[in-house]
Design a protein around this motif. Structure first.
Motif, mmCIF file in Angstrom:
data_model
loop_
_atom_site.group_PDB
_atom_site.id
_atom_site.type_symbol
_atom_site.label_atom_id
_atom_site.label_comp_id
_atom_site.label_asym_id
_atom_site.label_seq_id
_atom_site.Cartn_x
_atom_site.Cartn_y
_atom_site.Cartn_z
ATOM 1 N N GLU A 66 0.845 -1.188 0.000
ATOM 2 C CA GLU A 66 0.000 0.000 0.000
ATOM 3 C C GLU A 66 0.885 1.244 0.000
ATOM 4 O O GLU A 66 1.755 1.398 0.859
ATOM 5 C CB GLU A 66 -0.918 0.005 1.230
ATOM 6 N N LYS A 67 0.676 2.116 -0.994
ATOM 7 C CA LYS A 67 1.540 3.284 -1.120
ATOM 8 C C LYS A 67 1.339 4.296 -0.003
ATOM 9 O O LYS A 67 2.265 5.017 0.364
ATOM 10 C CB LYS A 67 1.330 3.954 -2.475
ATOM 11 N N GLU A 68 0.122 4.369 0.561
ATOM 12 C CA GLU A 68 -0.134 5.314 1.642
ATOM 13 C C GLU A 68 0.489 4.802 2.939
ATOM 14 O O GLU A 68 0.384 3.622 3.264
ATOM 15 C CB GLU A 68 -1.633 5.534 1.836
ATOM 16 N N ARG A 153 2.930 -0.852 4.338
ATOM 17 C CA ARG A 153 2.527 0.490 3.924
ATOM 18 C C ARG A 153 3.743 1.310 3.511
ATOM 19 O O ARG A 153 4.877 1.005 3.882
ATOM 20 C CB ARG A 153 1.769 1.194 5.047
ATOM 21 N N CYS A 155 4.754 1.570 0.465
ATOM 22 C CA CYS A 155 5.451 0.820 -0.587
ATOM 23 C C CYS A 155 4.744 1.028 -1.916
ATOM 24 O O CYS A 155 3.549 0.745 -2.039
ATOM 25 C CB CYS A 155 5.488 -0.674 -0.263
ATOM 26 N N THR A 156 5.474 1.507 -2.902
ATOM 27 C CA THR A 156 4.911 1.780 -4.221
ATOM 28 C C THR A 156 5.564 0.891 -5.265
ATOM 29 O O THR A 156 6.792 0.785 -5.319
ATOM 30 C CB THR A 156 5.128 3.253 -4.611
ATOM 31 N N LEU A 171 10.117 -2.167 -6.094
ATOM 32 C CA LEU A 171 9.509 -1.079 -5.358
ATOM 33 C C LEU A 171 10.218 0.232 -5.657
ATOM 34 O O LEU A 171 11.331 0.245 -6.203
ATOM 35 C CB LEU A 171 9.535 -1.363 -3.855
ATOM 36 N N ASP A 186 -4.795 -1.288 -7.427
ATOM 37 C CA ASP A 186 -4.225 0.006 -7.071
ATOM 38 C C ASP A 186 -4.972 1.174 -7.693
ATOM 39 O O ASP A 186 -4.385 2.230 -7.959
ATOM 40 C CB ASP A 186 -2.734 0.064 -7.415
ATOM 41 N N THR A 191 -0.870 1.838 -11.455
ATOM 42 C CA THR A 191 0.483 1.694 -11.983
ATOM 43 C C THR A 191 0.653 0.327 -12.631
ATOM 44 O O THR A 191 1.284 0.201 -13.687
ATOM 45 C CB THR A 191 1.508 1.875 -10.853
#
Length: 509
Positions: A66-68, A153, A155-156, A171, A186, A191
């Motif tokens: 989760e990017k947030e 969290r 992590c993109t 990542l 996502d 992405t």
């Protein structure tokens, strides 16, 4: 990474082959990192969290990225429709969720045409549950973690490469992870979808709308009278109470600030005054947002070992409140099938049925939201159609059809020739052990046998068997998939074995 290194792999029938859009890893098998996870999920919204939980029911090793860094803080109310409530009941989650939501009648969904729900809807959960979005996301994430999913969290996903054995995910910070499959949950700007090169055709946004929740400074009677008057000439426009003085406010966004900037309370006040002649004393907003009517559907839901679900696969206007529900239902359809592939018992084409079943459902949702958007127009033509449809909805058959469409209880997957119940979901009927959905908490198939002479034989590791001559059914026996859809109806053991093989693979030795 908080992950366990493994050295053995479940069998797999997948090969990437020469599939367009698939990125091949240049590394040889000896150079690749171990397959630490079975599935990596990008996105821990409701779709991603629900998918993680469904996979964990089958001991699949799952990592959710989760990017947030923190969960959402704004308190936006979302609605769980009938089918989603049924799915939560199937997994033993409904009682936990009901504590945090508010029930209201299942009516007035289609283009906000104020008609009550038809009587005797075919469900034990024939209502809408309004629940704060951060709460439902937290509950589903906690459910996934309780079952053993890992969530990371901040992590993109920056890139990935797939080969015949798995997917290497890179990542944003450079770390590389390895899994059997990758699922993009996502969101609309996915992405994963963009990197996969999957087309996202449809229509760009034409009409912008402001939506938020805030307190008001005038009595409800005054609001009700004014809104009723304004709704005759302005669509979309509403102020709906959510209790404790809080209202959901929707107004056109035309002429309000830069669409790239988040809206302000002043924007809402300006639009309310322009349309209604008063801003109703709105104040203390809980959350404010802007949405458009963009409508897009991914051309494919799967390329090799990478799949898409939820908003990553489809976007549409929020009219009818179907978005979150559509994504959660994607997760229920995909979870057991992907787990079967990983566990090694999936029939050859099982994973392909995810797109075959869910893509048409999304197409239908996009079409009905297009229709609803047109009915919200203030132009004479759409308003004439709206008046006609309002009259037609007085017929029970019309009203029932539209409610079943919005709430997804009218879905029938194409399983071939057979009774009307084949391919549909089965309501939560009474059985001798209580309620049917209580038997589906483990995410397994179920043979409901009223004849007392059938067996699941070598499929007993995947399918439960309930002998109940008193079950409230109009058919002798039926086979349920883990998502609650009827896969077979009959009373012949040989025919049953054929359908067990179709959905649950070869029997165990």
């Amino acid at each position: 990474m908080h992950s366990q290194q493994v050295t053995t792999e479940p069998p797999s029938n997948d090969t990437v082959g020469d599939v367009p859009g698939v990125l091949r890893s240049p590394a040889s098998g000896a150079d690749r990192a171990p397959l630490t996870f079975d599935v990596i999920i990008a996105g821990c919204g409701p779709t991603g969290a629900m998918l993680a939980a469904e996979l964990r029911l089958h001991d699949v090793r799952v990592l959710v990225l989760e990017k947030e860094t923190e969960p959402k803080s704004f308190v936006r109310i979302v609605g769980l429709h009938i089918r989603s409530l049924e799915l939560m009941a199937m997994r033993g989650l409904l009682e936990r969720i009901l504590q945090h939501g508010r029930q209201r009648p299942a009516g007035g969904f289609f283009a906000a045409i104020n008609k009550p729900a038809p009587k005797d809807l075919d469900s034990a959960h024939a209502y809408l549950l309004g629940i704060p979005q951060p709460v439902i996301e937290r509950l589903l994430e906690e459910h996934a973690i309780e079952l053993g999913a890992q969530v990371r969290r901040g992590c993109t996903v920056a890139g990935f490469e797939q080969d015949d054995e798995g997917v290497t995910v890179e990542l944003a910070g450079g770390e590389r992870l390895r899994s059997r499959y990758l699922v993009g949950c996502d969101g609309a700007r996915s992405t994963v979808r963009k990197l996969l090169g999957v087309g996202f055709p449809g229509e760009p946004s034409r009409i912008e709308t402001l939506m938020g929740e805030m307190e008001v400074g005038v009595p409800q009677e005054e609001i009700t009278a004014k809104v009723g008057e304004i709704r005759e000439i302005h669509q979309p426009f509403w102020l709906r109470p959510f209790g404790e003085g809080v209202y959901s406010v929707v107004v056109p966004a035309a002429g309000v600030s830069d669409r790239a900037e988040p809206p302000t309370l002043e924007d809402f006040q300006q639009q309310l005054r322009a349309i209604a002649g008063t801003d109703f004393g709105v104040h203390s907003p809980r959350w404010l947002s802007r949405f458009g009517d963009a409508t897009r559907l991914a051309e494919r839901y799967r390329v090799g070992r990478v799949l898409l679900a939820g908003d990553a696969a489809h976007i549409h206007p929020p009219t009818g409140g179907q978005g979150l529900n559509l994504g959660v239902q994607d997760a229920f359809n995909l979870g057991w099938k992907l787990a079967a592939q990983i566990r090694g018992w999936a029939p050859e084409t099982l994973l392909d049925t995810y797109q075959a079943e869910r893509h048409p459902v999304a197409e239908d949702v996009l079409d009905n939201t297009r229709a609803q958007t047109e009915l919200l127009s203030t132009e004479p033509g759409p308003q004439a159609v709206r008046r006609l449809l309002t009259e037609l909805m007085d017929f029970d058959e019309v009203n029932r059809h539209l409610i079943e469409k919005i709430t997804a209880i009218g879905i029938r997957y194409d399983f071939g020739e057979g009774p009307d119940l084949l391919g549909r979901r089965l309501r939560d009927i009474d059985v001798k052990q209580g309620h049917l959905y209580g038997l589906l908490h483990r995410g397994r198939g179920l043979l409901l046998d009223r004849t007392e002479r059938l067996t699941v034989g070598g499929w007993s590791d995947r399918v439960d068997h309930l002998v109940d001559p008193t079950a409230a059914l109009d058919v002798p026996c039926l086979l349920l998939r883990p998502d609650g859809h009827v896969a077979w109806i009959g009373d012949d053991q040989r025919d049953l074995d054929d359908h067990l093989s179709r959905w649950f693979g070869k029997p165990a030795d």
